[in-house]
Design a protein around this motif. Structure first.
Motif, PDB file in Angstrom:
ATOM      1  N   LEU A 174       0.816  -1.221   0.000  1.00  0.00           N
ATOM      2  CA  LEU A 174       0.000   0.000   0.000  1.00  0.00           C
ATOM      3  C   LEU A 174       0.847   1.269   0.000  1.00  0.00           C
ATOM      4  CD1 LEU A 174      -2.937  -0.907   2.422  1.00  0.00           C
ATOM      5  CD2 LEU A 174      -2.790  -1.156  -0.061  1.00  0.00           C
ATOM      6  N   ARG A 175       2.168   1.113  -0.028  1.00  0.00           N
ATOM      7  CA  ARG A 175       3.013   2.305  -0.064  1.00  0.00           C
ATOM      8  C   ARG A 175       2.858   3.026  -1.391  1.00  0.00           C
ATOM      9  NH1 ARG A 175       6.319  -2.038  -1.228  1.00  0.00           N
ATOM     10  NH2 ARG A 175       7.892  -1.767  -2.873  1.00  0.00           N
ATOM     11  N   PRO A 176       3.237   4.299  -1.462  1.00  0.00           N
ATOM     12  CA  PRO A 176       3.088   5.060  -2.718  1.00  0.00           C
ATOM     13  C   PRO A 176       3.839   4.395  -3.867  1.00  0.00           C
ATOM     14  CG  PRO A 176       3.636   6.518  -0.891  1.00  0.00           C
ATOM     15  CD  PRO A 176       3.794   5.120  -0.377  1.00  0.00           C
ATOM     16  N   ALA A 177       3.153   4.231  -5.003  1.00  0.00           N
ATOM     17  CA  ALA A 177       3.750   3.665  -6.215  1.00  0.00           C
ATOM     18  C   ALA A 177       4.584   2.432  -5.884  1.00  0.00           C
ATOM     19  CB  ALA A 177       4.604   4.722  -6.926  1.00  0.00           C
ATOM     20  N   ALA A 178       3.942   1.448  -5.252  1.00  0.00           N
ATOM     21  CA  ALA A 178       4.661   0.300  -4.696  1.00  0.00           C
ATOM     22  C   ALA A 178       5.456  -0.467  -5.747  1.00  0.00           C
ATOM     23  CB  ALA A 178       3.662  -0.638  -4.014  1.00  0.00           C
ATOM     24  N   GLU A 179       5.021  -0.423  -7.007  1.00  0.00           N
ATOM     25  CA  GLU A 179       5.701  -1.192  -8.037  1.00  0.00           C
ATOM     26  C   GLU A 179       7.086  -0.635  -8.368  1.00  0.00           C
ATOM     27  OE1 GLU A 179       3.355   2.079  -9.902  1.00  0.00           O
ATOM     28  OE2 GLU A 179       3.016   0.559  -8.354  1.00  0.00           O
ATOM     29  N   ILE A 180       7.367   0.615  -7.992  1.00  0.00           N
ATOM     30  CA  ILE A 180       8.664   1.202  -8.357  1.00  0.00           C
ATOM     31  C   ILE A 180       9.417   1.782  -7.167  1.00  0.00           C
ATOM     32  CG2 ILE A 180       7.970   1.726 -10.722  1.00  0.00           C
ATOM     33  CD1 ILE A 180       7.487   4.615  -9.851  1.00  0.00           C
ATOM     34  N   THR A 181       8.764   1.919  -6.020  1.00  0.00           N
ATOM     35  CA  THR A 181       9.428   2.558  -4.884  1.00  0.00           C
ATOM     36  C   THR A 181      10.076   1.515  -3.970  1.00  0.00           C
ATOM     37  OG1 THR A 181       7.338   2.549  -3.649  1.00  0.00           O
ATOM     38  CG2 THR A 181       7.907   4.554  -4.850  1.00  0.00           C
ATOM     39  N   VAL A 206       9.814  10.903   3.056  1.00  0.00           N
ATOM     40  CA  VAL A 206       8.654  11.754   3.307  1.00  0.00           C
ATOM     41  C   VAL A 206       8.369  12.639   2.102  1.00  0.00           C
ATOM     42  CG1 VAL A 206       7.821  13.685   4.691  1.00  0.00           C
ATOM     43  CG2 VAL A 206       8.880  11.728   5.810  1.00  0.00           C
ATOM     44  N   ASN A 207       9.403  13.222   1.515  1.00  0.00           N
ATOM     45  CA  ASN A 207       9.190  14.123   0.382  1.00  0.00           C
ATOM     46  C   ASN A 207       8.612  13.392  -0.825  1.00  0.00           C
ATOM     47  OD1 ASN A 207      10.111  16.337   1.790  1.00  0.00           O
ATOM     48  ND2 ASN A 207      12.214  16.140   1.072  1.00  0.00           N
ATOM     49  N   ALA A 208       9.104  12.184  -1.079  1.00  0.00           N
ATOM     50  CA  ALA A 208       8.577  11.412  -2.208  1.00  0.00           C
ATOM     51  C   ALA A 208       7.120  11.046  -1.969  1.00  0.00           C
ATOM     52  CB  ALA A 208       9.417  10.157  -2.415  1.00  0.00           C
ATOM     53  N   ALA A 209       6.786  10.703  -0.737  1.00  0.00           N
ATOM     54  CA  ALA A 209       5.402  10.352  -0.412  1.00  0.00           C
ATOM     55  C   ALA A 209       4.484  11.558  -0.579  1.00  0.00           C
ATOM     56  CB  ALA A 209       5.315   9.805   1.010  1.00  0.00           C
ATOM     57  N   LEU A 210       4.928  12.706  -0.077  1.00  0.00           N
ATOM     58  CA  LEU A 210       4.112  13.913  -0.203  1.00  0.00           C
ATOM     59  C   LEU A 210       3.885  14.261  -1.665  1.00  0.00           C
ATOM     60  CD1 LEU A 210       5.607  16.174   2.620  1.00  0.00           C
ATOM     61  CD2 LEU A 210       3.393  15.025   2.611  1.00  0.00           C
ATOM     62  N   SER A 211       4.924  14.157  -2.466  1.00  0.00           N
ATOM     63  CA  SER A 211       4.797  14.458  -3.890  1.00  0.00           C
ATOM     64  C   SER A 211       3.789  13.520  -4.549  1.00  0.00           C
ATOM     65  CB  SER A 211       6.162  14.328  -4.574  1.00  0.00           C
ATOM     66  OG  SER A 211       6.044  14.519  -5.964  1.00  0.00           O
ATOM     67  N   HIS A 212       3.829  12.258  -4.169  1.00  0.00           N
ATOM     68  CA  HIS A 212       2.896  11.289  -4.741  1.00  0.00           C
ATOM     69  C   HIS A 212       1.458  11.629  -4.373  1.00  0.00           C
ATOM     70  CE1 HIS A 212       1.200   7.399  -5.918  1.00  0.00           C
ATOM     71  NE2 HIS A 212       0.573   7.403  -4.748  1.00  0.00           N
ATOM     72  N   TYR A 213       1.209  11.888  -3.099  1.00  0.00           N
ATOM     73  CA  TYR A 213      -0.168  12.121  -2.661  1.00  0.00           C
ATOM     74  C   TYR A 213      -0.712  13.453  -3.177  1.00  0.00           C
ATOM     75  CZ  TYR A 213       0.504   8.090   0.298  1.00  0.00           C
ATOM     76  OH  TYR A 213       0.755   6.815   0.747  1.00  0.00           O
ATOM     77  N   GLU A 214       0.166  14.392  -3.447  1.00  0.00           N
ATOM     78  CA  GLU A 214      -0.286  15.680  -3.962  1.00  0.00           C
ATOM     79  C   GLU A 214      -0.574  15.649  -5.463  1.00  0.00           C
ATOM     80  OE1 GLU A 214       2.806  18.309  -2.855  1.00  0.00           O
ATOM     81  OE2 GLU A 214       2.189  18.486  -0.759  1.00  0.00           O
ATOM     82  N   SER A 215       0.013  14.668  -6.182  1.00  0.00           N
ATOM     83  CA  SER A 215      -0.080  14.753  -7.639  1.00  0.00           C
ATOM     84  C   SER A 215      -0.529  13.479  -8.341  1.00  0.00           C
ATOM     85  CB  SER A 215       1.282  15.163  -8.219  1.00  0.00           C
ATOM     86  OG  SER A 215       2.273  14.190  -7.897  1.00  0.00           O
ATOM     87  N   ALA A 216      -0.241  12.316  -7.775  1.00  0.00           N
ATOM     88  CA  ALA A 216      -0.438  11.094  -8.559  1.00  0.00           C
ATOM     89  C   ALA A 216      -1.269  10.032  -7.850  1.00  0.00           C
ATOM     90  CB  ALA A 216       0.931  10.504  -8.923  1.00  0.00           C
ATOM     91  N   ALA A 217      -1.740  10.296  -6.665  1.00  0.00           N
ATOM     92  CA  ALA A 217      -2.448   9.268  -5.903  1.00  0.00           C
ATOM     93  C   ALA A 217      -3.800   8.950  -6.527  1.00  0.00           C
ATOM     94  CB  ALA A 217      -2.635   9.719  -4.460  1.00  0.00           C
ATOM     95  N   LEU A 218      -4.259   7.725  -6.302  1.00  0.00           N
ATOM     96  CA  LEU A 218      -5.523   7.251  -6.854  1.00  0.00           C
ATOM     97  C   LEU A 218      -6.614   7.284  -5.794  1.00  0.00           C
ATOM     98  CD1 LEU A 218      -4.095   4.186  -8.817  1.00  0.00           C
ATOM     99  CD2 LEU A 218      -4.622   6.473  -9.696  1.00  0.00           C
TER     100      LEU A 218
END
Length: 898
Positions: A188-195, A201-213
């Motif tokens: 369930l982590r952000p973009a689990a297939e590539i992360t 923290v910064n990568a997670a914030l960027s994901h949730y602000e722009s690419a989360a489903l």
């Protein structure tokens, strides 16, 4: 939880030995614990669990504690000593503790420090909600802050974090001869297939602000900082809170959720009917559907109502019912189903300590039934069936989606040609222009697709408008104002009843259409059932306006007051055009909202002002409402007639860093309050404030002391000022201040007066007013002779002459005077009818001309008339009744032939 000695512990152990192989093996493996449980000594049993791994290395200790805890909770559950809540909370607390110890162990191994700073675990799913399964895995997200996490001996923070993550997985998940602690699922982590396993923290914030489903938003409803650097985890969750709880409803996301709903059903490949092989979690009517039902409504409404943000599934259901979003019966049935299915799920997992939700077959089903207290498998299934049926029914009706409504492929010219509006000149070119990129709201393919679906119904509704061309202009203004239209178009497509309301706004109520063009998000105020309710009382509304925003400040407070006020006023306007409530109640609703806004603005401004200037001891600012505000009968277009007063000694001085004398202090404060109420912010304007009724008018100070106000009213005020005072009431101030001002008002209104002089003053003032302020149109029943102004002059004359019916609410004053024999009942009826008319006319006919067609019918309906002709006839009857009463009271004929 009841005492352990009140339950059948030996019987529970016997059922466990006979029916659950895992529990039988564990009872044999832990005989000392089995003896404690047989005796019902549950406290000693939990002490045993805590010490089960004493002296062993961390992984072994946790495994032994987990095994002992699993046995203790199972037997306590079967004995009836522990409820479902007791079991899931104990399991979740152990998961927190185990995960925390694993993080600490990994940090010591990799950094050689006894510190977990910069590394934390966000618990999701049932773990995050503290609803963990008996044999559940856990679904954390492991996060680290590279600026805080200590480096390893030969690795930077990022590499150290990945090594820690692998250590944590091994410590908790590896199966050894001691068993395992928890299966850990990091997918369930952000973009689990590539992360990597641990995400910065910064990568997670960027994901949730722009690419989360959409599913990730739903997952974070139950997110919790559970282990490691917990405080930093809580700050992370606070940062992404706007991603989860969006103030403005995102109906693109809701459409995605609707597709998720379909995929939940489509993805299930197990036994379709309740019986052996059926999955209690994933099957139709199962646990996942209850969770999804609650979370979907939370996503839609939780951004606007923090009371709905519970991570507890059953608590969320009941919160949704209290907010009137779902039916109370539905909440009760789903909560009961959730509890029952979770208990059955636990029994299944007790059989072999496996993370399964599937009903077994054959002898295993019979053993499950006996373990669950039933005589056979058929009885168990019969008990589960109504819970599954109730869940399936609620889930089936969860969202009205458009998955079976393909976008219209017909050309625009064909759709327009089939429309009743086809006779409009150049309409096809005009509508085609909407879709050619002219408007930002229609530039995306998805927005155009959704809009095309709406277009036939929109054109039909616009054609029914009394003034189609003006309605088209209003729609175009809205399309031009919206930065994006996809949310609104999908919402209107999914909610046909809301589309009808939208069309009524566009076609019948120009002020509401203008409001919507300025703030398209106002449509969100109509999605709840409560949108058709009158406003809450003033204290509750004020609390909503003053609800703290994250990192809030004075400007944020002013914005929130405008948001809540705008939503409430817009909803009241929609209720008015829909005929949902009596216009008199709508008018009181407008006044309630205004009063709450003033109290919230006053409280926030006072707090801000006091930071620099302190307080004037024993003094406070009081707001006196007059006119329609004082009489609790505002219209959509009303401004606020107010007077600022202050209590206490006017010679006193404030005690702040920048002190001021009381008079200057409260005048400056009053200026700030007026600005808070009237100056546009990022959320737009609020109210126009009129303070010209204050002592000495525009030439006098903005705020005067209560003592000075009383002296002015007793010694210097004109008759018209005392008439205005008849509709005065304190709308903001302490109870003590209200009482003092009320006493002054009553004293002034009850002062002895010469009736002849009073009559002459009243007639002269009304004559001058009629000369300088003529009626603006046939529906200006305020200024027309025989209208509301004449009614007010009659009432105030009688109030001041006879000292009766001293109620600022004119309807109540009329009723009192009728009962006292001063006025005929027909006069009171004329007042109520004309008030209803002016409240509706300010919205439906702001130019006060008679609107044609549907608008005229809506205006008539709001006033109890079948059509425009009946409306005008009733207006004339009311004016004649007022004229007769005028003649009776003043012995003067009133000309009503304007």
């Amino acid at each position: 939880m009841a005492s352990g000695h009140d339950h059948d512990w030996p019987g529970a152990i016997a059922r466990a030995r006979t029916n659950a192989p895992f529990l039988a093996r564990t009872l044999d493996r832990l005989p000392e614990l089995a003896d404690l449980l047989r005796a019902g000594d549950v406290d000693a049993a939990f002490d045993y669990c805590a010490k089960a791994g004493a002296g062993a290395e961390r992984g072994v200790a946790l495994r032994r504690e987990r095994l002992a805890l699993a046995l203790t909770l199972a037997i306590a559950d079967l004995a009836g000593a522990y409820s479902l809540d007791d079991v899931i909370q104990r399991l979740s607390a152990f998961a927190d503790r185990a995960l925390g110890q694993a993080i600490a162990e990994a940090a010591r191994k990799r950094t050689k420090l006894d510190s977990v700073d910069g590394f934390f675990a966000i618990a999701l799913g049932k773990h995050g909600a503290r609803e963990l399964n008996y044999s559940s895995d856990i679904d954390p997200i492991l996060l680290f802050d590279p600026d805080v996490l200590a480096e390893g001996e030969r690795s930077g923070p990022a590499d150290t974090a990945q090594r820690m993550a692998r250590d944590i997985l091994r410590l908790l998940s590896d199966h050894t001869e001691e068993g395992y602690v928890f299966r850990v699922d990091l997918r369930l982590r952000p973009a689990a297939e590539i992360t990597p396993l641990a995400v910065s923290v910064n990568a997670a914030l960027s994901h949730y602000e722009s690419a989360a489903l959409a599913w990730e938003r739903a997952a974070f409803i139950r997110a919790r900082s559970a282990a490691g650097d917990i405080e930093r985890g809580e700050r992370f969750l606070a940062t992404i809170r706007p991603f989860v709880w969006r103030r403005s409803v995102d109906f693109g996301t809701i459409d995605d959720i609707a597709q998720l709903r379909l995929r939940i059903r489509e993805a299930y490949s197990g036994e379709p009917e309740l019986g052996p092989g059926f999955d209690l979690k994933r099957g139709r009517g199962g646990i996942r559907e209850i969770e999804f039902f609650a979370q979907t409504h939370q996503l839609i409404h939780g951004g606007r109502d923090p009371r709905l943000r519970s991570s507890d599934t059953r608590a969320a259901l009941f919160a949704l019912a209290r907010a009137d979003i779902i039916a109370e019966e539905t909440a009760g049935k789903l909560a009961a189903a959730y509890a029952r299915l979770r208990v059955a799920e636990h029994r299944i997992q007790m059989l072999e300590d496996r993370q399964t939700h599937t009903i077994p077959s054959g002898d295993a089903l019979e053993r499950l039934a006996h373990l669950d207290g039933f005589v056979d498998g058929a009885s168990l299934l019969a008990d589960l069936e109504p819970h599954m049926a109730a869940t399936a029914k609620a889930f089936d009706g969860l969202l009205t989606t458009s998955e079976n409504q393909p976008p219209s492929e017909r050309p625009v010219r064909e759709m327009v040609g089939n429309s009743p509006l086809a006779t409009q000149d150049n309409l096809a070119d005009r509508v085609a222009g909407w879709l050619d990129g002219r408007y930002r709201s229609l530039r995306s393919t998805d927005a155009q697709t959704a809009f095309r679906r709406l277009l036939p119904r929109l054109l039909e509704g616009l054609a029914q408008s009394p003034e189609p061309d003006r309605a088209l202009v209003r729609l175009e203004r809205l399309l031009d104002a919206m930065p994006s239209g996809i949310n609104l178009f999908r919402l209107l497509e999914a909610r046909p009843a809301l589309l009808d309301q939208f069309l009524a706004i566009i076609t019948l109520a120009p002020p509401l259409a203008n409001d919507l063009a300025l703030r398209p998000a106002l449509i969100d105020a109509l999605i709840d059932r409560s949108a058709l309710d009158l406003p809450e009382d003033v204290p509750n509304l004020r609390r909503r306006m003053m609800r703290a925003e994250p990192h809030g400040n004075y400007e944020a407070l002013l914005d929130r007051i405008r948001v809540v006020t705008g939503e409430q006023r817009f909803a009241l306007g929609v209720q008015l055009i829909g005929g949902v409530h009596d216009p008199l109640d709508i008018a009181r609703g407008f006044a309630t909202v205004a009063e709450a806004a003033m109290q919230a603005a006053l409280a926030g401004t006072v707090a801000e002002f006091e930071r620099a200037h302190g307080q004037v001891e024993g003094s406070e600012l009081v707001i006196l409402g007059l006119g329609r505000l004082g009489g609790e009968a505002l219209t959509h277009a009303s401004d606020l007639d107010i007077i600022y007063l202050f209590t206490g000694d006017h010679t006193a001085e404030s005690d702040g860093e920048r002190p001021m004398g009381a008079t200057r202090y409260f005048n400056r404060l009053a200026q700030r309050v007026s600005a808070a109420l009237s100056v546009p912010t990022a959320e737009g304007p609020l109210y126009d404030v009129d303070t010209r009724l204050r002592p000495q008018g525009a030439q006098g100070p903005l705020a005067v002391s209560v003592e000075s106000f009383a002296r002015y009213q007793r010694e210097s005020a004109w008759t018209w000022e005392h008439m205005a005072l008849a509709r005065a009431r304190v709308v903001a101030g302490s109870y003590a201040a209200r009482a003092d001002v009320d006493d002054i008002i009553r004293e002034v209104l009850c002062a002895p007066r010469d009736a002849a002089t009073l009559r002459d003053d009243v007639l002269r003032m009304r004559g001058e007013m009629a000369t300088h302020k003529p009626a603006k149109g046939p529906l200006d029943v305020k200024l027309l002779r025989g209208g509301l102004v004449d009614i007010e002059f009659i009432l105030h004359f009688l109030q001041l002459r006879d000292h009766v019916a001293l109620d600022p609410r004119l309807s109540s004053a009329c009723d009192t005077l009728v009962r006292a024999g001063h006025l005929p009942r027909a006069f009171a009826n004329a007042h109520d009818f004309l008030t209803r008319l002016i409240v509706a006319a300010r919205l439906l006919a702001p130019d006060l001309e008679v609107p044609p067609g549907a608008a005229g019918a809506a205006r008539g309906s709001a006033s109890g008339c079948e059509d425009t002709r009946a409306l005008l006839h009733k207006v004339e009857q009311a004016r004649q009744e007022v004229a007769r009463t005028w003649c009776d009271v003043f012995d003067e004929k009133l000309e009503t032939d304007q």
